[in-house]
Design a protein around this motif. Sequence first.
Motif, PDB file in Angstrom:
ATOM      1  N   ALA A 285       0.834  -1.210   0.000  1.00 60.26           N
ATOM      2  CA  ALA A 285       0.000   0.000   0.000  1.00 60.26           C
ATOM      3  C   ALA A 285       0.868   1.259   0.000  1.00 60.26           C
ATOM      4  CB  ALA A 285      -0.913  -0.013   1.215  1.00 60.26           C
ATOM      5  N   LEU A 286       2.040   1.190  -0.642  1.00 61.89           N
ATOM      6  CA  LEU A 286       2.920   2.373  -0.631  1.00 61.89           C
ATOM      7  C   LEU A 286       2.215   3.601  -1.196  1.00 61.89           C
ATOM      8  CD1 LEU A 286       6.458   0.976  -1.562  1.00 61.89           C
ATOM      9  CD2 LEU A 286       5.745   2.023   0.600  1.00 61.89           C
ATOM     10  N   GLU A 287       1.247   3.391  -2.058  1.00 59.04           N
ATOM     11  CA  GLU A 287       0.544   4.536  -2.662  1.00 59.04           C
ATOM     12  C   GLU A 287      -0.283   5.293  -1.621  1.00 59.04           C
ATOM     13  OE1 GLU A 287      -0.126   1.388  -3.149  1.00 59.04           O
ATOM     14  OE2 GLU A 287      -2.300   1.054  -3.069  1.00 59.04           O
ATOM     15  N   ASN A 288      -0.543   4.679  -0.474  1.00 63.55           N
ATOM     16  CA  ASN A 288      -1.322   5.366   0.574  1.00 63.55           C
ATOM     17  C   ASN A 288      -0.463   5.945   1.698  1.00 63.55           C
ATOM     18  OD1 ASN A 288      -3.772   5.011  -0.661  1.00 63.55           O
ATOM     19  ND2 ASN A 288      -4.198   3.056   0.357  1.00 63.55           N
ATOM     20  N   LEU A 289       0.861   5.791   1.592  1.00 66.31           N
ATOM     21  CA  LEU A 289       1.721   6.313   2.660  1.00 66.31           C
ATOM     22  C   LEU A 289       1.581   7.832   2.790  1.00 66.31           C
ATOM     23  CD1 LEU A 289       3.894   5.734   4.807  1.00 66.31           C
ATOM     24  CD2 LEU A 289       5.629   5.971   3.008  1.00 66.31           C
ATOM     25  N   ASN A 290       1.537   8.528   1.675  1.00 65.96           N
ATOM     26  CA  ASN A 290       1.458   9.993   1.731  1.00 65.96           C
ATOM     27  C   ASN A 290       0.173  10.466   2.419  1.00 65.96           C
ATOM     28  OD1 ASN A 290       2.826  12.462   1.007  1.00 65.96           O
ATOM     29  ND2 ASN A 290       1.194  12.816  -0.492  1.00 65.96           N
ATOM     30  N   SER A 291      -0.940   9.762   2.171  1.00 65.98           N
ATOM     31  CA  SER A 291      -2.194  10.134   2.855  1.00 65.98           C
ATOM     32  C   SER A 291      -2.019  10.014   4.353  1.00 65.98           C
ATOM     33  CB  SER A 291      -3.347   9.211   2.438  1.00 65.98           C
ATOM     34  OG  SER A 291      -3.520   9.244   1.061  1.00 65.98           O
ATOM     35  N   PHE A 292      -1.412   8.919   4.788  1.00 70.95           N
ATOM     36  CA  PHE A 292      -1.270   8.645   6.218  1.00 70.95           C
ATOM     37  C   PHE A 292      -0.308   9.618   6.893  1.00 70.95           C
ATOM     38  CE2 PHE A 292       0.741   6.141   9.719  1.00 70.95           C
ATOM     39  CZ  PHE A 292      -0.379   6.002  10.503  1.00 70.95           C
TER      40      PHE A 292
END
Length: 353
Positions: free
Chosen positions: A287-294
């Motif tokens: 889920a690296l694509e969601n790291l920035n959201s987190f």
Amino acid sequence: MSQQEIILNKPDDMHLHLRDGDMLSAVVEHSARDFARTIIMPNLVPPVTTVEDAMSYRQRILDALGGSGTSFEPLMTLYLTEVTTTYDLENAAALGMVKAVKLYPAGATTNSDSGVRDIPKSYHLFEKMAELGLPLLVHGEVTDADIDIFDREAVFIDRVLDPIRRTIPELRIVMEHVTTKNGIDYVGNADNKLCATLTTHHLMLNRNAMLAGGFRPHYYCLPILKREEHRQALRAAATSGDARFFLGTDSAPHPTHTKESACGCAGVFSAANSLGCLATVFEEEQALENLNSFTSLNGAKFYGLDINEVKMRLIRTSEPAVFPKNIKVGAETVTVFDPGMPIYWHVDHTTSL
Ligand code: NCD
Ligand code: ZN
Ligand code: ZN
């Protein structure tokens, strides 16, 4: 080939302990390096209870950076006590510099003696906060001696948090350092007035890491590490992209000898290596694509802040990253979080984007 680089908006750490004095001077640079803004916990001794306290603490943080951290923004909080008044809250909201108010049930955690014993007596303050748009941050654990330490968060939800939300539905609340599936489900089923921060160490470790094969005091924190099924629920929430979940490292430095003690202090110092650890978690969960959201979007959104324009690069290397084992604080040390596994990601501080 697996992903080798991640570009983030510079992250925000929405739950951080910086302490004061020599400790503050030693630890602050680690947060300023990797984070643009941080929600600063007010559990000093004595606690930060007024706008004046918060203003002078903020200045001490900036002074400790000595001009090197001009882009680092400490977001201040007030510590709710039994003598907090609506005037204190109005003052805080008027100045804008205080972003939230923190509720520590008395005796729940490090430096919580000044916290609240009878929480319903603070309901008029919660009403005022809802009116002023000041969020309530909760250390979500009951302290009753008859409640097992592993159940304290779940019982807090039933006995304290749910009644507050039913009584004052307009109040915006963050369940700080949520550690159980109960907490994740409760936030997941609530409206968007309720959010949660998650720590690096609770995403990486379960209670076996602390207790099996010998007690590891550097993993002792509050809320205490839980069973694997809880960690799995935390990881699913953090990596989901759901805007209600965001990073609060809860990096909480204590001198090494006070943790390696017959009655050790609670807290994990993770400011120095959290981002590499989190990239590892998100990579494992694909889920690296969601790291920035987190790390960089969801928290800013909750606090009504602009997204940081500055970008930061994380790099994956073939050899594990080397983090310091400890940092010096005068004649003492603070032990750096050791996730107990190789971390191949680190923040690239050599180039600015
Ligand atoms: C924190 C501390 O040391 O201030 N300790 C901890 O174990 N998390 C307090 C807290 O966040 O509860
Ligand atoms: Zn806490
Ligand atoms: Zn904390």
